[in-house]
Design an enzyme around this catalytic site. Structure first.
Site, mmCIF file in Angstrom:
data_model
loop_
_atom_site.group_PDB
_atom_site.id
_atom_site.type_symbol
_atom_site.label_atom_id
_atom_site.label_comp_id
_atom_site.label_asym_id
_atom_site.label_seq_id
_atom_site.Cartn_x
_atom_site.Cartn_y
_atom_site.Cartn_z
ATOM 1 N N TYR A 164 0.816 -1.218 0.000
ATOM 2 C CA TYR A 164 0.000 0.000 0.000
ATOM 3 C C TYR A 164 0.854 1.274 0.000
ATOM 4 O O TYR A 164 0.305 2.371 -0.071
ATOM 5 C CB TYR A 164 -1.042 -0.003 1.117
ATOM 6 C CG TYR A 164 -0.554 -0.255 2.522
ATOM 7 C CD1 TYR A 164 0.419 0.529 3.110
ATOM 8 C CD2 TYR A 164 -1.143 -1.257 3.294
ATOM 9 C CE1 TYR A 164 0.839 0.316 4.413
ATOM 10 C CE2 TYR A 164 -0.729 -1.495 4.604
ATOM 11 C CZ TYR A 164 0.271 -0.702 5.150
ATOM 12 O OH TYR A 164 0.683 -0.913 6.441
ATOM 13 N N LYS A 179 5.751 3.946 4.935
ATOM 14 C CA LYS A 179 6.375 2.928 4.075
ATOM 15 C C LYS A 179 6.801 3.544 2.745
ATOM 16 O O LYS A 179 7.834 3.163 2.183
ATOM 17 C CB LYS A 179 5.397 1.768 3.830
ATOM 18 C CG LYS A 179 4.979 0.995 5.089
ATOM 19 C CD LYS A 179 6.069 0.111 5.625
ATOM 20 C CE LYS A 179 5.548 -0.832 6.718
ATOM 21 N NZ LYS A 179 6.615 -1.625 7.350
HETATM 22 C C1 HXC Z 1 -6.644 4.947 16.796
HETATM 23 C C2 HXC Z 1 -4.744 4.610 18.088
HETATM 24 C C3 HXC Z 1 -4.893 3.204 17.997
HETATM 25 C C4 HXC Z 1 -6.008 2.703 17.250
HETATM 26 C C5 HXC Z 1 -3.139 3.638 19.192
HETATM 27 N N1 HXC Z 1 -3.652 4.810 18.840
HETATM 28 N N2 HXC Z 1 -3.860 2.631 18.681
HETATM 29 N N3 HXC Z 1 -5.596 5.463 17.502
HETATM 30 N N4 HXC Z 1 -6.840 3.596 16.650
HETATM 31 N N5 HXC Z 1 -6.210 1.399 17.103
HETATM 32 C C6 HXC Z 1 -3.176 6.129 19.228
HETATM 33 C C7 HXC Z 1 -3.275 6.341 20.725
HETATM 34 O O1 HXC Z 1 -4.592 6.642 21.115
HETATM 35 C C8 HXC Z 1 -2.315 7.515 20.910
HETATM 36 O O2 HXC Z 1 -2.871 8.741 20.490
HETATM 37 C C9 HXC Z 1 -1.222 7.221 19.909
HETATM 38 O O3 HXC Z 1 -1.797 6.308 18.937
HETATM 39 C C10 HXC Z 1 -0.017 6.558 20.534
HETATM 40 O O4 HXC Z 1 -0.448 5.430 21.255
HETATM 41 P P1 HXC Z 1 0.514 4.630 22.240
HETATM 42 O O5 HXC Z 1 -0.202 3.420 22.716
HETATM 43 O O6 HXC Z 1 1.102 5.573 23.258
HETATM 44 O O7 HXC Z 1 1.699 4.257 21.232
HETATM 45 P P2 HXC Z 1 2.880 3.292 21.402
HETATM 46 O O8 HXC Z 1 3.039 2.742 22.769
HETATM 47 O O9 HXC Z 1 4.010 4.050 20.896
HETATM 48 O O10 HXC Z 1 2.438 2.058 20.486
HETATM 49 C C11 HXC Z 1 2.686 1.978 19.117
HETATM 50 C C12 HXC Z 1 1.471 1.451 18.334
HETATM 51 C C13 HXC Z 1 1.104 -0.004 18.662
HETATM 52 C C14 HXC Z 1 1.879 1.618 16.860
HETATM 53 C C15 HXC Z 1 0.268 2.347 18.604
HETATM 54 O O11 HXC Z 1 0.069 -0.426 17.783
HETATM 55 C C16 HXC Z 1 2.237 -0.971 18.541
HETATM 56 O O12 HXC Z 1 3.096 -1.043 19.408
HETATM 57 N N6 HXC Z 1 2.311 -1.794 17.464
HETATM 58 C C17 HXC Z 1 3.391 -2.774 17.221
HETATM 59 C C18 HXC Z 1 2.910 -4.018 16.529
HETATM 60 C C19 HXC Z 1 2.169 -3.791 15.207
HETATM 61 O O13 HXC Z 1 1.503 -2.749 15.052
HETATM 62 N N7 HXC Z 1 2.247 -4.741 14.322
HETATM 63 C C20 HXC Z 1 1.525 -4.660 13.024
HETATM 64 C C21 HXC Z 1 2.427 -4.819 11.901
HETATM 65 S S1 HXC Z 1 1.501 -5.193 10.409
HETATM 66 P P3 HXC Z 1 -3.647 9.779 21.494
HETATM 67 O O14 HXC Z 1 -3.894 10.976 20.644
HETATM 68 O O15 HXC Z 1 -4.898 9.074 21.914
HETATM 69 O O16 HXC Z 1 -2.724 10.038 22.651
HETATM 70 C C22 HXC Z 1 1.894 -3.971 9.297
HETATM 71 C C23 HXC Z 1 1.458 -4.028 7.853
HETATM 72 C C24 HXC Z 1 0.191 -4.751 7.575
HETATM 73 O O17 HXC Z 1 2.541 -3.058 9.630
HETATM 74 C C25 HXC Z 1 -0.149 -4.703 6.099
HETATM 75 C C26 HXC Z 1 -1.416 -5.439 5.758
HETATM 76 C C27 HXC Z 1 -1.768 -5.381 4.294
HETATM 77 P P1 NAP Z 2 4.715 -7.869 14.365
HETATM 78 O O1 NAP Z 2 4.988 -9.282 14.742
HETATM 79 O O2 NAP Z 2 3.799 -7.059 15.181
HETATM 80 O O3 NAP Z 2 6.142 -7.144 14.253
HETATM 81 C C1 NAP Z 2 6.394 -5.849 14.609
HETATM 82 C C2 NAP Z 2 7.701 -5.864 15.385
HETATM 83 O O4 NAP Z 2 8.150 -4.525 15.544
HETATM 84 C C3 NAP Z 2 7.572 -6.461 16.780
HETATM 85 O O5 NAP Z 2 8.555 -7.440 16.964
HETATM 86 C C4 NAP Z 2 7.813 -5.290 17.725
HETATM 87 O O6 NAP Z 2 8.537 -5.737 18.857
HETATM 88 C C5 NAP Z 2 8.660 -4.380 16.854
HETATM 89 N N1 NAP Z 2 8.520 -2.974 17.212
HETATM 90 C C6 NAP Z 2 7.392 -2.221 17.218
HETATM 91 N N2 NAP Z 2 7.650 -0.988 17.632
HETATM 92 C C7 NAP Z 2 8.983 -0.943 17.870
HETATM 93 C C8 NAP Z 2 9.865 0.079 18.321
HETATM 94 N N3 NAP Z 2 9.422 1.315 18.596
HETATM 95 N N4 NAP Z 2 11.186 -0.214 18.452
HETATM 96 C C9 NAP Z 2 11.637 -1.454 18.177
HETATM 97 N N5 NAP Z 2 10.864 -2.454 17.750
HETATM 98 C C10 NAP Z 2 9.546 -2.203 17.608
HETATM 99 O O7 NAP Z 2 4.167 -7.761 12.892
HETATM 100 P P2 NAP Z 2 4.581 -8.443 11.495
HETATM 101 O O8 NAP Z 2 3.278 -8.648 10.828
HETATM 102 O O9 NAP Z 2 5.525 -9.573 11.652
HETATM 103 O O10 NAP Z 2 5.308 -7.234 10.756
HETATM 104 C C11 NAP Z 2 6.661 -7.299 10.371
HETATM 105 C C12 NAP Z 2 6.913 -6.352 9.222
HETATM 106 O O11 NAP Z 2 6.132 -6.737 8.092
HETATM 107 C C13 NAP Z 2 6.521 -4.913 9.521
HETATM 108 O O12 NAP Z 2 7.439 -4.028 8.917
HETATM 109 C C14 NAP Z 2 5.172 -4.786 8.848
HETATM 110 O O13 NAP Z 2 4.839 -3.455 8.524
HETATM 111 C C15 NAP Z 2 5.404 -5.631 7.615
HETATM 112 N N6 NAP Z 2 4.198 -6.111 6.944
HETATM 113 C C16 NAP Z 2 3.319 -6.913 7.579
HETATM 114 C C17 NAP Z 2 2.192 -7.381 6.919
HETATM 115 C C18 NAP Z 2 1.208 -8.301 7.566
HETATM 116 O O14 NAP Z 2 0.168 -8.580 6.971
HETATM 117 N N7 NAP Z 2 1.461 -8.825 8.732
HETATM 118 C C19 NAP Z 2 2.004 -7.022 5.589
HETATM 119 C C20 NAP Z 2 2.927 -6.184 4.957
HETATM 120 C C21 NAP Z 2 4.032 -5.735 5.647
HETATM 121 P P3 NAP Z 2 8.323 -5.101 20.323
HETATM 122 O O15 NAP Z 2 6.857 -5.058 20.580
HETATM 123 O O16 NAP Z 2 9.083 -6.039 21.213
HETATM 124 O O17 NAP Z 2 8.934 -3.729 20.282
#
Ligand code: HXC
Ligand code: NAP
Length: 292
Positions: A164, A179
């Site tokens: 995307y 990205k």
């Molecule tokens: C709206 C949200 C939200 C949600 C968090 N926020 N989650 N807003 N909807 N679902 C907002 C919070 O309210 C806050 O804003 C701000 O984001 C920061 O939130 P924190 O919890 O303090 O952030 P933080 O601790 O830094 O956490 C980071 C995170 C969290 C990105 C929000 O989701 C995370 O740690 N994710 C890591 C794992 C992950 O996301 N994996 C997915 C990878 S898949 P306010 O204004 O309320 O203070 C991928 C690609 C998929 O990337 C592709 C598919 C095709």
């Molecule tokens: P995931 O398991 O949630 O991986 C995300 C990783 O990022 C976790 O290990 C998390 O570890 C680490 N991370 C998050 N915030 C961080 C920070 N501030 N500092 C250091 N580490 C941090 O998800 P995933 O699906 O395997 O995703 C891996 C990669 O693939 C990502 O780049 C994602 O965007 C990409 N991707 C995923 C999909 C999908 O469908 N799953 C599709 C396209 C691309 P901690 O929580 O321990 O920090």
């Protein structure tokens, strides 16, 4: 003398030599977010091929599985707590890796944060959280580990994107913009750092199952089913099949690939055309005999 009379050592090398059986042995690799999901499979694959793998992310709990497997299988692996949004911490890790090994061969910028939120409701902190992890974090890691690579004869950087970045997708404005920025970073550093012996590439996976994606992107089985049906291969990728492409991009087999982004999405980002595959389309005059 025919070619079959020549001793084996006299034969010129072939492309198969670039696919050597141990292409990544004794490499020093750093994988951000290397304890879960795709990052874990990349780390396991690198370690199984003989690399020394450092995983780095925020949560110690996420490191245990990889470290336990390293201990059980005799792999070389270490873990550090790191938030990639903190440049000083990233720099400290780069210096630690350099002090221990004298170099860093591979950096995988895999760490990401993501969630689905309508753009008109996205707060500044939510935007910053995702941009900070994905765009800033990839920059800080590339700069710090890039300096080590420049000082020690080169290396490779692999960035994990999502399709995307160029197709767009509703609800992930923050992640798509981040990205897309990392795609520009990939191409810019590829041309800027090639002279230092550094290759920079990226992968763009389509959806695959991970705890992070399940928690933040598709909330239930029905959404997951609908997503899956839109993929021409009709299934999500396995994390291991995506990681296998990463290993290839990091190996000598891809030694002339630089600045490229490899899409691994089962065809999901291609145009779906005007009708579903398999639909029987009749010529208009067969369907309507009055037509000329
Ligand atoms: C709206 C949200 C939200 C949600 C968090 N926020 N989650 N807003 N909807 N679902 C907002 C919070 O309210 C806050 O804003 C701000 O984001 C920061 O939130 P924190 O919890 O303090 O952030 P933080 O601790 O830094 O956490 C980071 C995170 C969290 C990105 C929000 O989701 C995370 O740690 N994710 C890591 C794992 C992950 O996301 N994996 C997915 C990878 S898949 P306010 O204004 O309320 O203070 C991928 C690609 C998929 O990337 C592709 C598919 C095709
Ligand atoms: P995931 O398991 O949630 O991986 C995300 C990783 O990022 C976790 O290990 C998390 O570890 C680490 N991370 C998050 N915030 C961080 C920070 N501030 N500092 C250091 N580490 C941090 O998800 P995933 O699906 O395997 O995703 C891996 C990669 O693939 C990502 O780049 C994602 O965007 C990409 N991707 C995923 C999909 C999908 O469908 N799953 C599709 C396209 C691309 P901690 O929580 O321990 O920090």
């Amino acid at each position: 003398m025919t070619s079959t009379d020549a001793p084996p050592s006299a034969h010129p090398s072939t492309a198969a030599d670039l696919l050597a059986p141990h292409p990544l042995r004794d490499r020093v690799a750093v994988v951000t977010g290397g304890g879960t999901g795709l990052g874990l499979e990349i780390s396991r694959g690198l370690a199984a091929l003989g690399s020394h793998v450092w995983i780095a992310s925020r949560s110690v709990e996420h490191h245990r599985g990889f470290l336990d497997e390293c201990a059980a299988r005799g792999w070389k692996g270490q873990a550090r707590v790191l938030d990639v949004r903190e440049p000083a911490s990233v720099g400290a890790l780069a210096r630690e890796v350099e002090a221990q090994h004298g170099r860093c061969d591979i950096l995988v910028n895999n760490a990401a944060g993501n969630f689905v939120c309508p753009s008109e409701r996205l707060s500044e902190r939510a935007w910053r959280a995702v941009l900070g992890i994905v765009l800033d974090g990839s920059f800080y890691c590339s700069r710090e580990f890039g300096r080590v690579m420049i000082g020690h004869g080169g290396g490779q950087i692999l960035n994990v994107l999502a399709t995307y970045a160029w197709t767009g997708m509703p609800g992930v404005l923050h992640s798509a913009c981040a990205k897309a920025g990392v795609l520009a970073m990939t191409r810019t550093l590829a041309v800027e750092w090639a002279r230092h012996g550094i290759r920079v590439n990226a992968i763009a996976p389509g959806p695959f199952d991970s705890d992070g994606a399940r928690a933040n992107l598709w909330p239930d089985a029905e959404h997951e089913r609908r997503l899956r049906e839109r993929i021409p291969l009709q299934r999500f990728a396995g994390t291991r099949e995506v990681a296998a492409q990463c290993l290839w991009l990091l190996s000598p087999g891809s030694s002339y690939v630089n600045g490229e982004c490899v899409t691994i999405d089962g065809g999901a980002s291609l145009g779906q055309g005007m009708w579903d595959a398999g639909t029987a389309i009749r010529r208009r005059r067969d369907a309507d005999p009055e037509q000329p």
